[in-house]
Structures are given as structure tokens and as C-alpha cells.
Design an enzyme around this catalytic site. Sequence first.
Site, short mmCIF file in Angstrom:
data_model
loop_
_atom_site.label_atom_id
_atom_site.label_comp_id
_atom_site.label_asym_id
_atom_site.label_seq_id
_atom_site.Cartn_x
_atom_site.Cartn_y
_atom_site.Cartn_z
CE LYS A 16 -21.36 -48.94 49.04
NZ LYS A 16 -20.00 -48.63 48.58
CG HIS A 41 -24.34 -45.07 47.61
ND1 HIS A 41 -25.14 -45.83 48.43
CD2 HIS A 41 -23.11 -45.09 48.18
CE1 HIS A 41 -24.41 -46.29 49.45
NE2 HIS A 41 -23.19 -45.85 49.32
P1 GDP Z 1 -20.81 -46.59 45.52
O1 GDP Z 1 -20.40 -45.63 46.59
O2 GDP Z 1 -20.44 -48.00 45.84
O3 GDP Z 1 -22.24 -46.46 45.12
O4 GDP Z 1 -19.93 -46.20 44.23
P2 GDP Z 1 -19.64 -44.71 43.69
O5 GDP Z 1 -20.87 -44.18 43.06
O6 GDP Z 1 -18.98 -43.89 44.72
O7 GDP Z 1 -18.50 -45.02 42.62
C1 GDP Z 1 -18.70 -45.90 41.56
C2 GDP Z 1 -18.47 -45.13 40.24
O8 GDP Z 1 -18.35 -46.04 39.19
C3 GDP Z 1 -19.65 -44.25 39.87
O9 GDP Z 1 -19.18 -43.11 39.20
C4 GDP Z 1 -20.48 -45.13 38.94
O10 GDP Z 1 -21.26 -44.38 38.02
C5 GDP Z 1 -19.39 -45.88 38.22
N1 GDP Z 1 -19.74 -47.23 37.78
C6 GDP Z 1 -20.49 -48.16 38.42
N2 GDP Z 1 -20.47 -49.33 37.74
C7 GDP Z 1 -19.68 -49.12 36.66
C8 GDP Z 1 -19.23 -49.96 35.59
O11 GDP Z 1 -19.54 -51.14 35.50
N3 GDP Z 1 -18.40 -49.40 34.66
C9 GDP Z 1 -18.00 -48.10 34.73
N4 GDP Z 1 -17.20 -47.65 33.80
N5 GDP Z 1 -18.41 -47.28 35.73
C10 GDP Z 1 -19.22 -47.80 36.68
P1 IMO Z 2 -19.50 -45.13 49.84
O1 IMO Z 2 -20.79 -45.51 50.54
C1 IMO Z 2 -15.17 -44.76 50.10
C2 IMO Z 2 -13.54 -43.48 53.95
C3 IMO Z 2 -12.89 -42.11 54.06
C4 IMO Z 2 -11.85 -42.40 55.13
C5 IMO Z 2 -12.59 -43.36 56.07
C6 IMO Z 2 -13.21 -42.68 57.28
O2 IMO Z 2 -19.68 -44.10 48.80
O3 IMO Z 2 -18.79 -46.36 49.35
P2 IMO Z 2 -15.36 -41.14 57.61
O4 IMO Z 2 -15.67 -39.79 57.06
O5 IMO Z 2 -16.35 -42.18 57.26
O6 IMO Z 2 -15.05 -41.12 59.08
O7 IMO Z 2 -13.96 -41.55 56.88
O8 IMO Z 2 -13.60 -43.95 55.30
N1 IMO Z 2 -14.93 -43.46 53.43
C7 IMO Z 2 -15.27 -43.91 52.21
N2 IMO Z 2 -14.50 -44.36 51.20
N3 IMO Z 2 -16.52 -44.75 50.00
C8 IMO Z 2 -17.31 -44.32 51.01
O9 IMO Z 2 -18.65 -44.43 50.99
C9 IMO Z 2 -16.68 -43.83 52.17
N4 IMO Z 2 -17.12 -43.32 53.34
C10 IMO Z 2 -16.05 -43.11 54.10
O10 IMO Z 2 -12.29 -41.74 52.84
O11 IMO Z 2 -10.76 -43.12 54.58
MG MG Z 3 -19.25 -43.88 46.81
#
Ligand code: GDP
Ligand code: IMO
Ligand code: MG
Length: 433
Positions: A16, A41
Site C-alpha cells: 500500500k 508502509h
Molecule cells: P504495506 O504495509 O502494504 O505498505 O507493505 P509493506 O511495506 O509492509 O510490504 C511491502 C514490501 O514489498 C515492501 O518492502 C516494499 O518495498 C516491497 N514492494 C512493494 N511493491 C513491490 C513490488 O512490486 N516488487 C517487489 N519486489 N517489492 C515490492
Molecule cells: P500494514 O499496514 C500485516 C497483524 C498482526 C497480527 C494482527 C493483530 O503494514 O499492512 P495488532 O497489533 O494490530 O493487534 O495485531 O494483525 N497486523 C498486520 N499484518 N500488516 C500490517 O499492517 C499489520 N498490522 C497488524 O501481525 O496478526
Molecule cells: Mg506493512
Amino acid sequence: MNNIIILGAQWGDEGKGKVVDLLAERFDIVTRYQGGHNAGHTVFVGDRKFVLKLIPSGILRGKKAVIGNGVVIDPGALLDEIRTLAAVGIGVERLLSISNRAHVIFPFHRLVEGASENRENRTAIGTTSRGIGPCYEDKIARRGIRVADLLDRTNFRALYASLAEDKQTFARAFQIDGHIDYDRIREEYEQFGERIRGMVCDTSRLLNEAIRDGRRILFEGAQGTMLDVDHGTYPFVTSSSAAAGGACTGSGVAPTRIGGVLGVSKAYTTRVGGGPFPTEDNGPGGERIRKAGKEFGAVTGRPRRCGWFDVPLLKYTAAVNGFDSIVVTKLDVLDEFDEVKVCTGYRLNGRVTDEVPATSKELESIEPVYETLRGWKAPTRGATSHGALPDAARRYLDYLAAQVGVEIGCISTGPERNETIIVPGSRFESLIG
Ligand code: GDP
Ligand code: IMO
Ligand code: MG
């Protein structure tokens, strides 16, 4: 109506942050509406990596950022994040507005959570240990403390005394050890209140006035629909409304002001923490995905559980959120696979269905029905046009879209913002304007 919601279509970490960063420049304000610093994020700006937890990702592009009333705020974590961003020259205080109606996380929320997670004979949820759940509990129980309360010292002291008494009673009843210095916490939070005072306002009013003046708002979901407290895999969920409806309750902007909803999904599936995960692959396939996708939590560093794309799950989240378009991320992670599996149905109690059952027990007993597609064995990393994708990768995406019944309007082929394909003529393209 140019305001859109971007949210997770699976169990979080779908990418996201990257998508919000990509689109932020087309919007005037980016707002979070639920969750707290359990979110992580990831955004790359040049070769700099940022992991935003509480502050909307759009701030990195100099956009006005709002933390809405539906968010729970740990002021210490917020101030840390502000400092981190300030160190690289981002003047958060000028850009950020914080809802006076958002609830406040206290240190004892984390302790209560720890005690509950570690209780004997209890299956742990595997939370992020940030005190998110207990803070929302206090909110719903109508004893929570909100940002506005922090700013009114007399009122705060009275509310805090009552909440502290409550927690002490709880600690005694559950024999929770550990000394908590309630007076010190109160003083610390009074100082927090002063630090953030200048950023606090009625953000619903701010957003609605901005909309009235023709500005565009981007709603940035945290977690994912399958972690939504109502629609997710309860009780293995977070405690907020991560689905599209939460954008309205969590920001004070009406559904009539929202023009579209975009769901973000990986080209496969991951989940962190406990709970059912029908397409989890505990064998070499899952391990390969984890390695290729660097699937380790952005907040806690925990290895993410990995598995295959789940069509019934996406159909379910598409319906709950009314997705106009789906963004598929991390396509490049599957580049080296000979074959890619897609779950097209759930075998449950002897019959095949695409209905997502309500209970964890049923979800755990699902036997996924898989379709195996040929891999593309060619690099998609960094591809910026649909035409540049190998045929088998295009077939894979077409297959997913046809199965789910929603267009795939954007494909992410790498973590950086330019590693993205926007499908010409898609609903996605017209929504982002
Ligand atoms: P969010 O919580 O939904 O914002 O996602 P996170 O940041 O926790 O995890 C997504 C991971 O995938 C991050 O390390 C991003 O840099 C990486 N990422 C996002 N889009 C892509 C993609 O298209 N390809 C690859 N290889 N990595 C990606
Ligand atoms: P983003 O925004 C993935 C998961 C935790 C646990 C459950 C409850 O980066 O996608 P909490 O601390 O919220 O009460 O935990 O939710 N969890 C996530 N998993 N991405 C997240 O956020 C999360 N935020 C909470 O691992 O299973
Ligand atoms: Mg995340």
C-alpha cells in the site's frame, strides 16, 4: 468526485505504501483512517527507504497529511516518527494535522496486551505488541482518552485517574506483575499534549472543507481487509475497520464523497501472526516466495507466512470493499518460478465453494482447489508497460482478473515508484485522473 480509498485486499503488507506514494502527487491530502503504529508502509524515494507507521505516506511527497479520528495514536511513537522524518528534512509539523477525536495509546495498553497474549491455554493472535487492541477496547468501552482530552489538563487528569484506577483493578484481578508508574506516565503525556497541540484540529471539518473547495483526498488504509475486525478472519484480526467502510467512520467524510476504491493485492499471499491461511505453502514453494519477496515484517521483522493467490478470498474482499480496480504488486517475485499456483475454490465438508467461511475452525479445515499455471521464467522486474511483460505473466494476470471479476488496472514490478505499469484505458487510469 475525485477522492479515492487505497486499501489492502489480503492480510496487510500488500504494498500500500508504494501505491500511495505513486499516486500521492495527484492528490492534495493523504489521510489515514484506522490502525496505528502497527502499520509499516515501505516507500522508496530514490535510494532512501522509509517505513511509515502512523504518518500517511503522502507526506514524503510534501503533501498535506491527516491522521483521522479512527486512528489510535501512541504519542511517543508519533514524535519519534516526526523526528526521523525531520532528520531528513521533512517538516512534518507544517504538513500534518491530527484529529482531536483520535484515541490515545498508553504504556499500560501494551502491558495488558502482553498479559492477554501470553495467557496460558490461549492461542495467541500474534499481535504487533503495540497496544492497539487494548486501546480500541477502551474506545468501544467508552472509557478511552482522546487527543482533545490530552490538551485540557484538568479534564485529562480526571479522565486519566479513572482510567488508571481501572487498569490497576484489572492488573490485580489478573495478577499482572510489573510496576507501572502512573504519575510519571501522566506527566509524560501532559508534555506530549503540548508537543502536538499545534497540529491538532477537527480533521473531519478540515477534510470536508477541502473537498468543498475542490481538493482531492487519498485515503490510505492500514492492515488489510482480512484483518478487519468485522470482515477478517476473526479473532485473528486487528481491532479496527480496515475495510472501505472504515474510511468514512475513521475520517468523518461521508460515503457520498468517495469516488472509488482501489484494492492492493500481492501476486501471491502472505500473512504475519497467527490465524487461518488457506493457501499457505509450508513447503519449498512458500520458502522460495519468502526469499524472493524478502517477506519479513516491516514493523516487527517477523518472517511472513507465504502462499499462493487466493481467488475466493479476493472475490470476498472485492465485494466487501466494492473494488473498482485491483493493483497487483510483487509480480517480479514470481519471475523464476516454473509453475505458479492459484486457488480457485475451497473444498469444505466435501463440497467445493467460493464462500469464505466465518469461523477459524472452518477456515483451517479448507482444502484449497488449485489451478497450476505455467511460470514465465523471465524478468518482469522494473517493467513499465503491459507490452513488456512476458506472455505467460500477462496470461497469469488476465486469469486472476477473470477469476476475481475485477480489472487489474495497475501492476507493480518492483519496490520503486517507477517500477509500475498503469494499464491504459483501465478504470484505474480514469480514477486516478
Ligand atoms: P504495506 O504495509 O502494504 O505498505 O507493505 P509493506 O511495506 O509492509 O510490504 C511491502 C514490501 O514489498 C515492501 O518492502 C516494499 O518495498 C516491497 N514492494 C512493494 N511493491 C513491490 C513490488 O512490486 N516488487 C517487489 N519486489 N517489492 C515490492
Ligand atoms: P500494514 O499496514 C500485516 C497483524 C498482526 C497480527 C494482527 C493483530 O503494514 O499492512 P495488532 O497489533 O494490530 O493487534 O495485531 O494483525 N497486523 C498486520 N499484518 N500488516 C500490517 O499492517 C499489520 N498490522 C497488524 O501481525 O496478526
Ligand atoms: Mg506493512
